[in-house]
Design an enzyme around this catalytic site. Structure first.
Site, PDB file in Angstrom:
ATOM      1  N   GLN A  68       0.848  -1.182   0.000  1.00 16.89           N
ATOM      2  CA  GLN A  68       0.000   0.000   0.000  1.00 16.89           C
ATOM      3  C   GLN A  68       0.882   1.230   0.000  1.00 16.89           C
ATOM      4  O   GLN A  68       1.766   1.394   0.851  1.00 16.89           O
ATOM      5  CB  GLN A  68      -0.954   0.079   1.183  1.00 16.89           C
ATOM      6  CG  GLN A  68      -1.902   1.284   0.976  1.00 16.89           C
ATOM      7  CD  GLN A  68      -2.900   1.487   2.090  1.00 16.89           C
ATOM      8  OE1 GLN A  68      -2.529   1.925   3.163  1.00 16.89           O
ATOM      9  NE2 GLN A  68      -4.164   1.200   1.815  1.00 16.89           N
ATOM     10  N   CYS A  98      -7.117   7.195   4.295  1.00 20.11           N
ATOM     11  CA  CYS A  98      -6.587   7.606   5.593  1.00 20.11           C
ATOM     12  C   CYS A  98      -6.957   9.057   5.881  1.00 20.11           C
ATOM     13  O   CYS A  98      -6.688   9.941   5.060  1.00 20.11           O
ATOM     14  CB  CYS A  98      -5.078   7.436   5.646  1.00 20.11           C
ATOM     15  SG  CYS A  98      -4.349   7.917   7.236  1.00 20.11           S
ATOM     16  N   LYS A 137      -7.831   1.673  -2.174  1.00 28.04           N
ATOM     17  CA  LYS A 137      -8.564   1.479  -0.915  1.00 28.04           C
ATOM     18  C   LYS A 137      -9.091   2.831  -0.478  1.00 28.04           C
ATOM     19  O   LYS A 137      -8.327   3.802  -0.377  1.00 28.04           O
ATOM     20  CB  LYS A 137      -7.669   0.884   0.174  1.00 28.04           C
ATOM     21  CG  LYS A 137      -8.437   0.554   1.473  1.00 28.04           C
ATOM     22  CD  LYS A 137      -7.542  -0.151   2.486  1.00 28.04           C
ATOM     23  CE  LYS A 137      -8.363  -0.655   3.682  1.00 28.04           C
ATOM     24  NZ  LYS A 137      -8.961   0.415   4.478  1.00 28.04           N
TER      25      LYS A 137
END
Length: 322
Positions: A68, A98, A137
């Site tokens: 990632q 995030c 993601k």
């Protein structure tokens, strides 16, 4: 040719900052041969301008592993993707979820949901230099931009303009201001139904859902709606939960806990011979005997091993439970 068809994302362990390093992944792989493992988020600049080997090295025993990556600037993302492929990673995953202040200050992470064309451009550039999948993601939305239409537009744009066909959707939105990263993992309500709807509206995409899974029943209920489930803190704090999933989903027995300890002792001795401190390994192992009668004794042995920089206390522990 891409290696997409060879990747099984039915169950994966989430990328978790400061947690899913190579020591943690080695430990998890001993318990779960089938789980797909991710690195913690690593900024592209750290990979391309820093110690590349330090950030990207992993043991063959951990495979398959996805990287990632954080960031949004094209050149470092492209170079990081190429380096990751060369190191043997099977996927590059771009973090668009995030919500931390540090990540926001760098204009990446969850705030990228507001810039789908920019994300699409980054994905396209990375895919142009690698043969492995480049995935995303993300969250369901950010702040008050949390409608299904907002999520749909993000997925549609990144897919059509960037060529991304694998999305990992944390089934919560993110608040960019007012909540800490921990609160963002807990306070925004879960909407698995929106993830399911994305899969219905984009049947050609591989959709993985993430967030709030605590039981095997929770997880198996998702299959038929999505392609896979990603678990995070449950796998970290109660790692032998992965053994339950191995048995239930893959009809595969895991190593007994004692055998995992024996393998980790061998691993520790090898890492110590290379000058690495054992506390970097032991910190990931506290939950191995979660809910077991010997849990306190196990944690005490880990503390001793960390302080002494020796696996001897773990060897002594195993003799008390044989």
């Amino acid at each position: 040719m891409s290696d997409k068809a060879t990747i099984n994302r039915k169950i994966s362990v989430a990328p978790m900052m400061d947690w899913t390093d190579r020591y943690c992944r080695y430990f998890h792989r001993l318990i779960s041969p089938h789980a797909y493992l991710y690195t913690e988020m690593i900024h592209a600049n750290a990979i391309t301008r820093g110690d590349t080997a330090f950030h990207l090295f992993f043991r063959d025993e951990e495979k398959p592993v996805a990287l990632q990556v954080g960031g949004i600037d094209i050149a470092p993302l492209r170079d990081a993707a190429k380096a990751a492929q060369d190191y043997g990673y099977t996927e590059i995953n771009l973090n668009c979820g995030c919500p931390s202040d540090r990540v926001q200050s760098g204009e990446f992470g969850a705030c990228l949901m507001a810039e789908p064309m920019r994300v699409a451009a980054a994905i396209a550039e990375m895919q142009a230099v690698v043969k492995i999948p480049v995935t995303v993601k993300t969250r369901l939305g950010i702040d008050n931009q949390d409608s299904y239409e907002f999520l749909y537009e993000f997925v549609d744009t990144v897919h059509r303009q960037g060529g991304c066909d694998v999305f990992i959707l944390h089934a919560r939105k993110a608040w960019l201001k007012g909540l800490s990263p921990r609160e963002n993992r807990e306070k925004p309500p879960l909407h698995w139904d929106r993830v399911h709807r994305i899969k219905t509206d984009f049947p050609q995409l591989e959709i993985i859902t993430n967030g709030g899974f605590e039981t095997v029943t929770d997880i198996t209920a998702q299959f038929g709606h999505v392609n896979g489930v990603m678990i995070g803190r449950k796998a970290y704090h109660e790692p032998y939960f992965l053994a339950e999933l191995e048995k239930s989903l893959f009809n595969h027995p895991s190593l007994p806990r004692q055998a995992v300890v024996a393998k980790m002792i061998d691993f520790m001795n090898d890492e110590k011979s290379k000058g690495n401190e054992l506390k970097r390994i032991t910190k990931h192992m506290h939950g191995l005997f979660h809910s077991q009668p010997v849990s306190k004794k196990w944690k005490y042995a880990l503390a001793q091993a960390s302080q002494e920089n020796s696996p001897a206390p773990l060897e002594a522990f195993t003799k008390t439970i044989d």
